[in-house]
Write an enzyme that holds these catalytic residues in place. Structure first.
Site, short mmCIF file in Angstrom:
data_model
loop_
_atom_site.label_atom_id
_atom_site.label_comp_id
_atom_site.label_asym_id
_atom_site.label_seq_id
_atom_site.Cartn_x
_atom_site.Cartn_y
_atom_site.Cartn_z
N GLU A 1 7.93 1.92 14.55
CA GLU A 1 8.70 2.59 13.51
C GLU A 1 8.66 4.09 13.79
OE1 GLU A 1 7.00 0.70 9.75
OE2 GLU A 1 9.07 -0.02 9.75
N ASN B 1 0.80 -1.23 0.00
CA ASN B 1 0.00 0.00 0.00
C ASN B 1 0.83 1.28 0.00
OD1 ASN B 1 0.81 -0.60 2.59
ND2 ASN B 1 -1.08 0.08 3.55
N CYS C 1 -3.41 0.38 6.78
CA CYS C 1 -3.46 -0.53 7.93
C CYS C 1 -4.14 0.07 9.14
CB CYS C 1 -2.04 -0.95 8.29
SG CYS C 1 -0.96 0.47 8.52
N GLU D 1 4.88 -4.73 11.76
CA GLU D 1 3.84 -3.71 11.51
C GLU D 1 2.72 -4.42 10.78
OE1 GLU D 1 3.57 -0.78 12.53
OE2 GLU D 1 5.58 -0.27 13.19
P1 NAD Z 1 1.28 -9.70 3.21
O1 NAD Z 1 1.30 -10.11 4.62
O2 NAD Z 1 0.61 -10.56 2.24
O3 NAD Z 1 2.78 -9.51 2.66
C1 NAD Z 1 3.70 -8.64 3.28
C2 NAD Z 1 5.11 -9.00 2.82
O4 NAD Z 1 5.51 -10.24 3.38
C3 NAD Z 1 5.24 -9.16 1.30
O5 NAD Z 1 6.47 -8.63 0.90
C4 NAD Z 1 5.19 -10.67 1.12
O6 NAD Z 1 5.84 -11.12 -0.04
C5 NAD Z 1 5.94 -11.13 2.36
N1 NAD Z 1 5.60 -12.48 2.78
C6 NAD Z 1 4.40 -13.10 2.70
N2 NAD Z 1 4.47 -14.34 3.24
C7 NAD Z 1 5.74 -14.50 3.67
C8 NAD Z 1 6.45 -15.57 4.31
N3 NAD Z 1 5.84 -16.71 4.62
N4 NAD Z 1 7.74 -15.39 4.60
C9 NAD Z 1 8.37 -14.22 4.33
N5 NAD Z 1 7.76 -13.19 3.71
C10 NAD Z 1 6.46 -13.32 3.39
O7 NAD Z 1 0.68 -8.23 3.24
P2 NAD Z 1 0.14 -7.35 2.01
O8 NAD Z 1 -1.10 -8.00 1.50
O9 NAD Z 1 1.24 -7.04 1.10
O10 NAD Z 1 -0.25 -6.00 2.76
C11 NAD Z 1 -1.46 -5.80 3.39
C12 NAD Z 1 -1.35 -6.03 4.88
O11 NAD Z 1 -0.30 -5.23 5.41
C13 NAD Z 1 -2.59 -5.62 5.63
O12 NAD Z 1 -2.89 -6.57 6.62
C14 NAD Z 1 -2.21 -4.32 6.27
O13 NAD Z 1 -2.93 -3.99 7.42
C15 NAD Z 1 -0.76 -4.53 6.55
N6 NAD Z 1 -0.06 -3.25 6.68
C16 NAD Z 1 0.40 -2.86 7.90
C17 NAD Z 1 1.04 -1.63 8.06
C18 NAD Z 1 1.55 -1.18 9.41
O14 NAD Z 1 2.38 -0.29 9.45
N7 NAD Z 1 1.10 -1.72 10.53
C19 NAD Z 1 1.22 -0.81 6.95
C20 NAD Z 1 0.74 -1.24 5.72
C21 NAD Z 1 0.11 -2.46 5.60
#
Ligand code: NAD
Length: 484
Positions: free
Chosen positions: A458, A153, A284, A250
């Site tokens: 962060e 995002n 998020c 995060e």
């Molecule tokens: P995601 O969890 O699908 O992926 C996040 C990252 O982790 C990606 O780079 C992905 O390739 C990697 N990943 C996935 N599975 C993995 C594994 N088993 N081992 C290592 N790496 C792995 O998240 P998304 O769909 O890209 O993003 C949306 C999510 O992120 C939402 O839940 C949102 O709330 C959260 N988010 C949180 C924040 C925050 O600061 N708290 C900010 C933005 C988004």
């Protein structure tokens, strides 16, 4: 104009690297579904190259003074600001977010992080602890090689929010962007090197979960910082635990936004709009459970509906567009599924809910009323433009219900009652709280989640704690006593 097709999929040891034997990752412009670039997932050889470069380069970087390191980060911030327009266009093409947003929220916030951490790099010191004649001093030391894993995002912001504090503390980073939005992190790497960052300190490798887990499991890695969903967080945290690695998580949220009868209605509606529809709801920290006190509910819904007439959905590259598509077809389907679930479980659809009849992954901003705590749309993170209004009567009741969730990322309150506002902020089980505003995230303030929404913080000096550790050095000034 930056060509969306990068010169190589990865940026390793100071240069673009390509290895097209890795799995193909198409880069899609969400507003049209058109493929604008192709990158390839890192092969084991590329991952090895990146980790080896980081491991090699880090000690020399750590040996520089903080001021020298900070100067490079601040120079990178300046370059990023000069290129803001081009970087914003690229971010818009990668994510589908309106240019109106990316011009002010993406490279700009990345530059803020580079500037902020560049500014404090020279002041990262230890302590002096007097013990009579003896004393202890602490050395603030970098952790070594850090891995960053990004969500889709805020790709530029995430690449900088992790990279800037890591580098300021003297670490090296290997960053893996989300496979959905792989382009901007490469620009961050390019800019850092143009600003004078020595080779090997900020590497970008592409890939999906497999590449992420290769990085997390590697013995050379001392720290993992993930921005992603709670299920991914659990997996990554568990993998990191095996190697006793430092983590920052995060993760997702289902945050409450509480609007009391005495709130300024216009500001409360603005807060709810910012906390639900910015970036088409793919934020998020969004306040997606909007608790509205009974006395103001109808006025709130009426004004929200009027304000929604101001939505300009369209080509995200047109600066008049203020509402873009979702990032992908699969995200669109997830959100449509939740809208259907909301209807099925008896929520009242007040606005939107439909997919838009045009190419790209557009869905209307959606408002449900009469949502109850047990409904799926009130319990699960949707990560799309779906606002749920829940009724409440008393302060005690709403606080208990606001906290009745496994998540704890953010929470907000709109009220003119000063003491109530602070009572609510103290009572919320959340990492970031807002009083009469929603979703601001300045680099000066810690940002992160409680409960299942994450570990660590962060931004601000809090991020320094998570990218460095203190070594205690005991100094005895007299003789050493021993029992025999
Ligand atoms: P995601 O969890 O699908 O992926 C996040 C990252 O982790 C990606 O780079 C992905 O390739 C990697 N990943 C996935 N599975 C993995 C594994 N088993 N081992 C290592 N790496 C792995 O998240 P998304 O769909 O890209 O993003 C949306 C999510 O992120 C939402 O839940 C949102 O709330 C959260 N988010 C949180 C924040 C925050 O600061 N708290 C900010 C933005 C988004």
């Amino acid at each position: 104009m930056i060509d969306p097709q990068p010169r190589g999929s990865h940026f390793v040891d100071g240069e673009y690297v390509e290895d097209s034997t890795g799995a193909e990752i198409p880069v899609i412009y969400p507003a049209t579904g058109e493929q604008i670039a192709t990158v390839y997932a890192a092969t084991d050889a590329v991952v090895e190259q990146a980790l080896a470069a980081a491991k090699r380069a880090q000690p020399e970087w750590a040996a520089m003074t903080g001021t020298e390191r900070g100067r490079i980060l601040r120079r990178a911030a300046d370059i990023m600001r000069e290129r803001n327009h081009d970087l914003s266009v690229l971010e818009t093409r990668d994510t589908g977010k309106p240019l109106q947003e990316t011009l002010v929220a993406d490279a700009t916030s990345g530059a803020d992080a580079l500037e902020y951490f560049g500014g404090i790099a020279g002041s990262l010191t230890g302590d002096y602890i007097p013990l009579g004649e003896d004393f202890v001093y602490t050395r603030r030391e970098p952790l070594g090689v850090c891995v960053g894993l990004g969500a889709w995002n805020y790709p530029t912001q995430i690449a900088c929010w992790k990279g800037a504090p890591a580098l300021a503390c003297g670490n090296a980073m290997v960053f893996k962007p989300s496979e959905t939005t792989p382009l901007s992190a490469l620009q961050v790497a390019e800019i850092l090197h143009e600003a004078g960052l020595p080779k090997g300190l900020y590497n970008v490798v592409q890939g999906r979960a497999r590449v992420g887990s290769l990085l997390v499991n590697d013995k050379r890695v001392a720290k993992v910082s993930l921005t992603g969903s709670v299920p991914t967080g659990r997996k990554v945290y568990a993998m990191a635990a095996v190697g006793m690695k430092h983590v920052t998580m995060e993760l997702g949220g289902k945050s409450p936004l509480v609007i009391f009868d005495d709130a300024d209605l216009e500001n409360a509606v603005s807060g709810a709009i910012n906390g639900n529809f910015y970036s088409s709801g793919q934020v998020c920290s969004n306040g997606t459970r909007v608790f509205v006190q009974k006395g103001i509910k109808e006025a709130f819904l009426a004004r929200m509906t009027e304000r929604l007439a101001g939505v300009k959905m369209g080509d995200p590259l047109d600066e008049n567009t203020n509402f873009g598509p979702l990032v992908s077809q699969s995200q669109l389907e997830i959100v449509e599924g939740y809208v259907a679930k909301g209807l099925e479980e008896g929520a009242r659809l007040v606005h939107g809910g439909n997919r838009v009849d045009r190419e790209g992954y557009y869905i209307e901003p959606t408002v449900f009323a009469d949502v109850t705590d047990d409904m799926t749309i009130a319990r699960e993170e949707i990560f799309g433009p779906v606002l749920s209004v829940l009724d409440f009567e008393t302060e005690d009741e709403v606080l208990a219900r606001a906290n009745d969730t496994e998540f704890g990322l953010s929470a907000g309150v709109f009220t003119r009652d000063l003491t109530r506002a602070h009572r609510m902020a103290a009572g919320f089980e959340a990492g970031t709280c807002y009083i009469n505003t929603y979703n601001d995230a300045p680099v000066e303030a810690p940002f992160g989640g409680s409960k299942q929404s994450g570990v660590g913080r962060e931004n601000s000096s809090a991020a320094i704690e998570h990218f460095s550790e203190k070594k205690s050095v005991y100094v005895r000034m007299g003789d050493v006593e021993a029992p025999f």
